[in-house]
Write a protein that holds these residues in place. Structure first.
Motif, PDB file in Angstrom:
ATOM      1  N   LEU A 173       0.831  -1.197   0.000  1.00  0.00           N
ATOM      2  CA  LEU A 173       0.000   0.000   0.000  1.00  0.00           C
ATOM      3  C   LEU A 173       0.869   1.253   0.000  1.00  0.00           C
ATOM      4  O   LEU A 173       0.601   2.204  -0.737  1.00  0.00           O
ATOM      5  CB  LEU A 173      -0.941   0.006   1.202  1.00  0.00           C
ATOM      6  CG  LEU A 173      -2.101  -0.988   1.155  1.00  0.00           C
ATOM      7  CD1 LEU A 173      -2.839  -1.000   2.490  1.00  0.00           C
ATOM      8  CD2 LEU A 173      -3.044  -0.673   0.024  1.00  0.00           C
ATOM      9  N   LEU A 219       2.586   1.523  -3.393  1.00  0.00           N
ATOM     10  CA  LEU A 219       1.687   1.905  -4.481  1.00  0.00           C
ATOM     11  C   LEU A 219       1.481   3.404  -4.558  1.00  0.00           C
ATOM     12  O   LEU A 219       1.319   3.952  -5.646  1.00  0.00           O
ATOM     13  CB  LEU A 219       0.358   1.180  -4.340  1.00  0.00           C
ATOM     14  CG  LEU A 219       0.436  -0.327  -4.584  1.00  0.00           C
ATOM     15  CD1 LEU A 219      -0.927  -0.957  -4.382  1.00  0.00           C
ATOM     16  CD2 LEU A 219       0.976  -0.640  -5.941  1.00  0.00           C
ATOM     17  N   ASP A 220       1.494   4.079  -3.406  1.00  0.00           N
ATOM     18  CA  ASP A 220       1.398   5.538  -3.430  1.00  0.00           C
ATOM     19  C   ASP A 220       2.594   6.122  -4.176  1.00  0.00           C
ATOM     20  O   ASP A 220       2.454   7.052  -4.968  1.00  0.00           O
ATOM     21  CB  ASP A 220       1.306   6.102  -2.022  1.00  0.00           C
ATOM     22  CG  ASP A 220      -0.086   5.929  -1.442  1.00  0.00           C
ATOM     23  OD1 ASP A 220      -0.214   6.053  -0.218  1.00  0.00           O
ATOM     24  OD2 ASP A 220      -1.037   5.693  -2.205  1.00  0.00           O
ATOM     25  N   GLN A 242     -13.639  -0.695  -6.828  1.00  0.00           N
ATOM     26  CA  GLN A 242     -12.518  -0.135  -7.577  1.00  0.00           C
ATOM     27  C   GLN A 242     -12.384   1.323  -7.188  1.00  0.00           C
ATOM     28  O   GLN A 242     -13.344   2.089  -7.259  1.00  0.00           O
ATOM     29  CB  GLN A 242     -12.735  -0.252  -9.086  1.00  0.00           C
ATOM     30  CG  GLN A 242     -11.569   0.317  -9.872  1.00  0.00           C
ATOM     31  CD  GLN A 242     -11.592  -0.083 -11.322  1.00  0.00           C
ATOM     32  OE1 GLN A 242     -11.887  -1.221 -11.657  1.00  0.00           O
ATOM     33  NE2 GLN A 242     -11.247   0.850 -12.197  1.00  0.00           N
ATOM     34  N   ASP A 269     -10.373   4.748  -8.022  1.00  0.00           N
ATOM     35  CA  ASP A 269      -9.565   5.424  -9.033  1.00  0.00           C
ATOM     36  C   ASP A 269      -9.133   6.774  -8.481  1.00  0.00           C
ATOM     37  O   ASP A 269      -9.973   7.618  -8.168  1.00  0.00           O
ATOM     38  CB  ASP A 269     -10.363   5.631 -10.325  1.00  0.00           C
ATOM     39  CG  ASP A 269     -10.870   4.325 -10.899  1.00  0.00           C
ATOM     40  OD1 ASP A 269     -10.135   3.326 -10.836  1.00  0.00           O
ATOM     41  OD2 ASP A 269     -12.009   4.302 -11.407  1.00  0.00           O
ATOM     42  N   TYR A 284      -7.074   1.067  -8.003  1.00  0.00           N
ATOM     43  CA  TYR A 284      -6.882   0.119  -6.918  1.00  0.00           C
ATOM     44  C   TYR A 284      -8.119  -0.766  -6.887  1.00  0.00           C
ATOM     45  O   TYR A 284      -9.231  -0.260  -6.747  1.00  0.00           O
ATOM     46  CB  TYR A 284      -6.725   0.850  -5.584  1.00  0.00           C
ATOM     47  CG  TYR A 284      -5.592   1.844  -5.582  1.00  0.00           C
ATOM     48  CD1 TYR A 284      -4.357   1.496  -5.057  1.00  0.00           C
ATOM     49  CD2 TYR A 284      -5.745   3.120  -6.112  1.00  0.00           C
ATOM     50  CE1 TYR A 284      -3.305   2.405  -5.045  1.00  0.00           C
ATOM     51  CE2 TYR A 284      -4.698   4.025  -6.113  1.00  0.00           C
ATOM     52  CZ  TYR A 284      -3.484   3.657  -5.577  1.00  0.00           C
ATOM     53  OH  TYR A 284      -2.445   4.555  -5.573  1.00  0.00           O
ATOM     54  N   ILE A 320     -10.069  -3.937  -5.143  1.00  0.00           N
ATOM     55  CA  ILE A 320     -10.116  -4.782  -3.959  1.00  0.00           C
ATOM     56  C   ILE A 320     -11.309  -5.718  -4.119  1.00  0.00           C
ATOM     57  O   ILE A 320     -12.434  -5.266  -4.284  1.00  0.00           O
ATOM     58  CB  ILE A 320     -10.260  -3.948  -2.673  1.00  0.00           C
ATOM     59  CG1 ILE A 320      -9.170  -2.882  -2.607  1.00  0.00           C
ATOM     60  CG2 ILE A 320     -10.214  -4.849  -1.450  1.00  0.00           C
ATOM     61  CD1 ILE A 320      -9.349  -1.890  -1.486  1.00  0.00           C
ATOM     62  N   TYR A 352      -6.093  -7.758  -3.439  1.00  0.00           N
ATOM     63  CA  TYR A 352      -5.862  -6.339  -3.669  1.00  0.00           C
ATOM     64  C   TYR A 352      -4.900  -6.203  -4.831  1.00  0.00           C
ATOM     65  O   TYR A 352      -3.866  -6.858  -4.861  1.00  0.00           O
ATOM     66  CB  TYR A 352      -5.246  -5.718  -2.406  1.00  0.00           C
ATOM     67  CG  TYR A 352      -4.829  -4.285  -2.558  1.00  0.00           C
ATOM     68  CD1 TYR A 352      -5.708  -3.255  -2.256  1.00  0.00           C
ATOM     69  CD2 TYR A 352      -3.564  -3.949  -2.998  1.00  0.00           C
ATOM     70  CE1 TYR A 352      -5.335  -1.941  -2.393  1.00  0.00           C
ATOM     71  CE2 TYR A 352      -3.178  -2.633  -3.140  1.00  0.00           C
ATOM     72  CZ  TYR A 352      -4.067  -1.631  -2.825  1.00  0.00           C
ATOM     73  OH  TYR A 352      -3.693  -0.320  -2.974  1.00  0.00           O
ATOM     74  N   SER A 353      -5.235  -5.381  -5.802  1.00  0.00           N
ATOM     75  CA  SER A 353      -4.324  -5.169  -6.919  1.00  0.00           C
ATOM     76  C   SER A 353      -4.329  -3.707  -7.338  1.00  0.00           C
ATOM     77  O   SER A 353      -5.283  -2.974  -7.101  1.00  0.00           O
ATOM     78  CB  SER A 353      -4.667  -6.077  -8.100  1.00  0.00           C
ATOM     79  OG  SER A 353      -6.005  -5.894  -8.487  1.00  0.00           O
ATOM     80  N   PHE A 354      -3.238  -3.313  -7.936  1.00  0.00           N
ATOM     81  CA  PHE A 354      -3.068  -1.969  -8.459  1.00  0.00           C
ATOM     82  C   PHE A 354      -2.960  -2.111  -9.963  1.00  0.00           C
ATOM     83  O   PHE A 354      -2.261  -3.000 -10.447  1.00  0.00           O
ATOM     84  CB  PHE A 354      -1.797  -1.348  -7.885  1.00  0.00           C
ATOM     85  CG  PHE A 354      -1.423  -0.044  -8.514  1.00  0.00           C
ATOM     86  CD1 PHE A 354      -0.442   0.005  -9.492  1.00  0.00           C
ATOM     87  CD2 PHE A 354      -2.060   1.113  -8.144  1.00  0.00           C
ATOM     88  CE1 PHE A 354      -0.096   1.204 -10.075  1.00  0.00           C
ATOM     89  CE2 PHE A 354      -1.712   2.316  -8.717  1.00  0.00           C
ATOM     90  CZ  PHE A 354      -0.727   2.373  -9.687  1.00  0.00           C
ATOM     91  N   GLU A 366      -0.079  -7.272  -6.635  1.00  0.00           N
ATOM     92  CA  GLU A 366      -1.250  -7.987  -6.138  1.00  0.00           C
ATOM     93  C   GLU A 366      -0.910  -8.638  -4.807  1.00  0.00           C
ATOM     94  O   GLU A 366       0.173  -9.156  -4.623  1.00  0.00           O
ATOM     95  CB  GLU A 366      -1.699  -9.049  -7.127  1.00  0.00           C
ATOM     96  CG  GLU A 366      -3.012  -9.686  -6.723  1.00  0.00           C
ATOM     97  CD  GLU A 366      -3.624 -10.516  -7.833  1.00  0.00           C
ATOM     98  OE1 GLU A 366      -4.259 -11.522  -7.494  1.00  0.00           O
ATOM     99  OE2 GLU A 366      -3.468 -10.165  -9.004  1.00  0.00           O
ATOM    100  N   PHE A 402      -7.388   1.217   4.384  1.00  0.00           N
ATOM    101  CA  PHE A 402      -7.191   1.156   2.939  1.00  0.00           C
ATOM    102  C   PHE A 402      -7.713   2.366   2.212  1.00  0.00           C
ATOM    103  O   PHE A 402      -7.449   2.552   1.011  1.00  0.00           O
ATOM    104  CB  PHE A 402      -7.775  -0.141   2.349  1.00  0.00           C
ATOM    105  CG  PHE A 402      -9.275  -0.208   2.332  1.00  0.00           C
ATOM    106  CD1 PHE A 402      -9.975   0.164   1.214  1.00  0.00           C
ATOM    107  CD2 PHE A 402      -9.970  -0.675   3.439  1.00  0.00           C
ATOM    108  CE1 PHE A 402     -11.363   0.090   1.181  1.00  0.00           C
ATOM    109  CE2 PHE A 402     -11.344  -0.751   3.416  1.00  0.00           C
ATOM    110  CZ  PHE A 402     -12.043  -0.367   2.292  1.00  0.00           C
TER     111      PHE A 402
END
Length: 149
Positions: free
Chosen positions: A13, A16-17, A73, A75, A86, A88, A97-99, A113, A144
């Motif tokens: 997480l 991903l930022d 989702q 966005d 993102y 979930i 969880y995926s980006f 993921e 999250f």
């Protein structure tokens, strides 16, 4: 519950930022997924300090707590209106969880993921806003999404 999975989720997480900021600079390489389209598709959209379809998170939390299969989702659009997505999903026990980002062939390229066992979810309000949490079977809470007041 494997605490390594939760730890991995937290690390990803944060990562991903960072990736979101990096991908913003590369936006010319990817087709555009407009915020208007995302809102119309029912995605939760964060754009210019505003949040659209926030009710999707409340529905997502309620479904998790009932043990029902669900998906949300999120966005996030930067100042240049470029998206990061993102996704979930919850299958009744396991959270995925995926980006992703828009791809040249209208599919999604998965950049990361994580899977984790989640037993419930919560929503907590404080002076800063509303925080949405996923909770594993040991009671570990992972925020999250945060919606400012």
């Amino acid at each position: 519950m494997n605490h390594e999975k939760i730890y991995d989720l937290l690390i990803i997480l944060c990562f991903l930022d960072f990736v979101f900021i990096f991908l913003s600079a590369c936006s010319a390489l990817f087709p555009y997924y407009s915020s208007t389209t995302a809102i119309e598709n029912g995605d939760l959209v964060e754009l210019e300090g505003k949040i659209y379809n926030i009710d999707k998170l409340d529905e997502f939390i309620d479904s998790i707590n009932r043990g029902e299969k669900t998906k949300v989702q999120i966005d996030k659009y930067n100042t240049k209106n470029n998206p990061a997505m993102y996704i979930i999903e919850f299958d009744g026990k396991l959270l995925s969880y995926s980006f992703a980002r828009p791809s040249n062939d209208d599919s999604k390229d998965i950049l990361a993921e994580v899977n984790a066992e989640i037993v419930k979810a919560s929503r907590e309000e404080n002076e800063d806003g509303i925080k949405y949490y996923l909770i594993d079977n040991s009671g570990l809470k992972t925020c999250f999404f945060t919606a400012p007041k």
